[in-house]
Scaffold this motif. Structure first.
Motif, PDB file in Angstrom:
ATOM      1  N   VAL A  26       0.811  -1.205  -0.013  1.00  9.68           N
ATOM      2  CA  VAL A  26      -0.027  -0.148   0.091  1.00  9.68           C
ATOM      3  C   VAL A  26       0.953   0.985  -0.088  1.00  9.68           C
ATOM      4  CG1 VAL A  26      -1.554   1.282   1.400  1.00  9.68           C
ATOM      5  CG2 VAL A  26      -2.016  -1.090   1.073  1.00  9.68           C
ATOM      6  N   GLU A  27       1.708   1.157   0.973  1.00 12.93           N
ATOM      7  CA  GLU A  27       2.877   2.321   0.794  1.00 12.93           C
ATOM      8  C   GLU A  27       3.522   2.556  -0.594  1.00 12.93           C
ATOM      9  OE1 GLU A  27       5.527   1.583   3.851  1.00 12.93           O
ATOM     10  OE2 GLU A  27       4.059   1.784   5.377  1.00 12.93           O
ATOM     11  N   LEU A  28       4.010   1.445  -1.193  1.00 15.51           N
ATOM     12  CA  LEU A  28       4.303   1.378  -2.369  1.00 15.51           C
ATOM     13  C   LEU A  28       3.579   2.262  -3.620  1.00 15.51           C
ATOM     14  CD1 LEU A  28       6.228  -1.773  -3.049  1.00 15.51           C
ATOM     15  CD2 LEU A  28       7.405   0.389  -2.904  1.00 15.51           C
ATOM     16  N   LEU A  29       2.422   1.670  -3.551  1.00 17.67           N
ATOM     17  CA  LEU A  29       1.326   2.184  -4.438  1.00 17.67           C
ATOM     18  C   LEU A  29       1.101   3.649  -4.388  1.00 17.67           C
ATOM     19  CD1 LEU A  29      -0.742  -0.951  -4.615  1.00 17.67           C
ATOM     20  CD2 LEU A  29       0.564  -0.333  -6.543  1.00 17.67           C
ATOM     21  N   THR A  30       0.936   3.983  -3.065  1.00 15.09           N
ATOM     22  CA  THR A  30       0.617   5.452  -2.604  1.00 15.09           C
ATOM     23  C   THR A  30       1.781   6.316  -3.251  1.00 15.09           C
ATOM     24  OG1 THR A  30      -0.873   4.671  -0.970  1.00 15.09           O
ATOM     25  CG2 THR A  30      -0.077   7.018  -0.843  1.00 15.09           C
ATOM     26  N   ALA A  31       3.200   5.851  -2.732  1.00 21.46           N
ATOM     27  CA  ALA A  31       4.093   6.605  -3.232  1.00 21.46           C
ATOM     28  C   ALA A  31       4.216   6.843  -4.507  1.00 21.46           C
ATOM     29  CB  ALA A  31       5.441   6.140  -2.530  1.00 21.46           C
ATOM     30  N   GLY A  32       3.918   5.825  -5.231  1.00 22.85           N
ATOM     31  CA  GLY A  32       4.010   5.774  -6.859  1.00 22.85           C
ATOM     32  C   GLY A  32       2.694   6.538  -7.536  1.00 22.85           C
ATOM     33  N   GLY A  33       1.823   7.236  -6.795  1.00 17.68           N
ATOM     34  CA  GLY A  33       0.899   8.080  -7.217  1.00 17.68           C
ATOM     35  C   GLY A  33      -0.314   7.321  -7.587  1.00 17.68           C
ATOM     36  N   HIS A  34      -0.604   6.017  -7.061  1.00 15.48           N
ATOM     37  CA  HIS A  34      -1.748   5.596  -7.430  1.00 15.48           C
ATOM     38  C   HIS A  34      -2.922   5.460  -6.310  1.00 15.48           C
ATOM     39  CE1 HIS A  34       0.059   3.151 -10.711  1.00 15.48           C
ATOM     40  NE2 HIS A  34       1.167   3.035  -9.670  1.00 15.48           N
ATOM     41  N   ALA A  35      -4.124   5.837  -6.372  1.00 17.89           N
ATOM     42  CA  ALA A  35      -5.017   5.846  -5.512  1.00 17.89           C
ATOM     43  C   ALA A  35      -5.571   4.533  -4.883  1.00 17.89           C
ATOM     44  CB  ALA A  35      -6.199   6.615  -6.151  1.00 17.89           C
ATOM     45  N   VAL A  36      -4.939   4.531  -3.704  1.00 11.69           N
ATOM     46  CA  VAL A  36      -5.192   3.096  -2.841  1.00 11.69           C
ATOM     47  C   VAL A  36      -6.265   3.278  -1.734  1.00 11.69           C
ATOM     48  CG1 VAL A  36      -4.086   1.316  -1.660  1.00 11.69           C
ATOM     49  CG2 VAL A  36      -2.895   2.544  -3.368  1.00 11.69           C
ATOM     50  N   GLU A  37      -7.192   2.526  -1.877  1.00 12.99           N
ATOM     51  CA  GLU A  37      -8.158   2.275  -0.703  1.00 12.99           C
ATOM     52  C   GLU A  37      -8.168   0.935   0.002  1.00 12.99           C
ATOM     53  OE1 GLU A  37     -12.063   3.475  -1.402  1.00 12.99           O
ATOM     54  OE2 GLU A  37     -11.724   5.270  -2.522  1.00 12.99           O
TER      55      GLU A  37
END
Length: 437
Positions: A26-37
């Motif tokens: 989740v941290e990776l995806l968020t830092a990569g600019g993706h919207a994560v829920e």
């Protein structure tokens, strides 16, 4: 991309590597600019349920209709491009796959163990490999009480295994295996090879790296038989009987064997038992280790401890089967020992610390191995690629895309999966819901 992560978190009293993997992704995806829920349930919440509800939890392990309805509503509200499923036991169930099919959303599922082909998820019983249920009825698992030594507690898992196998295999667009070794086992067990993709877990840059020769040999993990704790104790007793290796054995963790380990370590100068520690303390112990022991008797699907040791520049002594045999280059980044063989483990531990120059070289090689394949950057790239492929695969099989939500309505591309038939199976509720090892 818009990503919805689905996960049942483990009990906080027994920290899980899976929870750490999910949080890191989740941290990776968020830092990569993706919207994560997140769509999560917590096993800790079971204890707060009214007694009647708590006793009924095992009935929901194979199928939870309330979760199907709730997740469908969440999917309609958040409109994710892809759903990433991790653990669904015990509060979510395979109903999450059905909900995604109802709404036509592509599904990626990370396989952290062998639950797809083994009711207990370990392919392990009575101290050795077991494939009695692979490709067959899960009745042997019930007969042997493979989950927590209880036939009653095993029943819900066995039912879920029997009635939901095809739902998982048809409803998930891409399965992420966390090692090639795990993928081989699953393909051999009959899972669809075309849907199984290897994507290793990632480990962040450690706060500390080894700066000297190391002060101890370290075991870090759950205190269970399948993690090789009794084997390690036997091997260390053999080492002690021959005069020792000049370093103490440090054990940190919690689990069913904690009382046994604590009693074994009491009064010894060559053993130190720390119990359950926080992440910072574990990182310090790893950075100060001369070697990290991973003597698992089950076929580890990955082995976070292995990669965390390599990231810190510490050589690993691991069982020569499962994922550790894939992660550890024998004689280069660490040493492999004969699985289940205490004498072989003792010899490997002696060899790992006998030559300081060789030990340092193995630690440095392990660090290079980490940098080449297990960094956050490598993990994000692999995850994004898997998501793109899953979305493409899903569209090819009838899923809607985010641009397909016009006046026809959100369910226009759905591929509904029916509720599994479990009416002919009797499940006895227990007062203590099962929890995977």
């Amino acid at each position: 991309m818009r990503v919805l992560v689905v996960h049942n978190r483990y009990r906080s009293g027994q920290p899980s590597g899976e929870d750490r993997v999910v949080d890191r992704d989740v941290e990776l995806l968020t830092a990569g600019g993706h919207a994560v829920e997140r769509y999560e349930r917590r096993s800790d919440d079971i204890a707060a349920l009214p007694l009647a509800h708590r006793a009924a939890v095992p009935l929901l392990v194979p199928w939870n209709p309330a979760v199907r309805a709730d997740l469908r509503a969440r999917l309609r509200a958040s409109a994710p491009d892809v759903v990433h499923v991790h653990n669904v036991f015990p509060l979510l169930s395979a109903s999450v796959v059905a909900a995604c099919a109802d709404e036509g959303v592509p599904v990626v599922a990370t396989l952290h163990n062998y639950l797809q082909v083994c009711p207990s998820g370990t392919l392990h019983r009575d101290g050795g490999p077991c494939r009695a249920c692979v490709g067959r009825s899960p009745l042997p698992a019930v007969a042997h009480g493979c989950y927590r030594g209880s036939r009653i507690a095993t029943v819900p898992l066995a039912i879920g295994h029997a009635v939901n196998r095809r739902r998982w295999w048809d409803g998930v667009d891409t399965f992420l295996c966390i090692s090639a070794a795990q993928r081989r086992e699953l393909v051999d067990a009959g899972m669809p090879a075309g849907k199984l993709v290897v994507r290793h877990n990632v480990v962040p840059e450690p706060a500390q790296r080894r700066a000297g020769p190391g002060e101890h040999v370290l075991f870090l993990g759950r205190l269970t038989a399948e993690k090789g704790v009794p084997l390690l104790m036997a091997a260390w007793d053999e080492i002690a009987a021959s005069g020792g290796i000049g370093l103490p054995l440090v054990l940190a963790g919690a689990g069913p064997l904690e009382a046994q380990v604590r009693a074994w370590a009491a009064g010894r100068d060559d053993v130190r038992f720390h119990g359950l520690l926080d992440a910072g303390a574990c990182a310090t112990l790893t950075a100060r280790a001369a070697a990290v022991a991973v003597p698992s008797t089950w076929l580890e699907a990955f082995g976070l401890v292995v990669v965390e040791a390599m990231a810190a520049g510490v050589p690993v002594v691991a069982a020569g089967h499962g994922a550790p045999a894939e992660l550890v280059d024998d004689g280069v980044t660490g040493l492999l020992h004969g699985p289940g063989d205490a004498g072989s483990l003792a010899a490997a531990l002696r060899a790992a610390v006998a030559d300081p120059d060789r030990n340092a070289a193995m630690g440095e090689a392990g660090r290079r191995r980490y940098e080449a394949g297990f960094t956050p950057a490598a993990g994000l790239d692999a995850l994004e690629r898997c998501y793109r492929e899953a979305v493409a695969r899903g569209r090819g099989s009838g899923h809607r895309g985010r641009g397909d939500q016009g006046t026809a309505g959100r369910g226009s591309g759905r591929r509904s999966l029916p509720m599994p038939r479990v009416a002919d199976v009797t499940v006895r509720p227990t007062s203590q819901p099962p929890s995977r090892p």
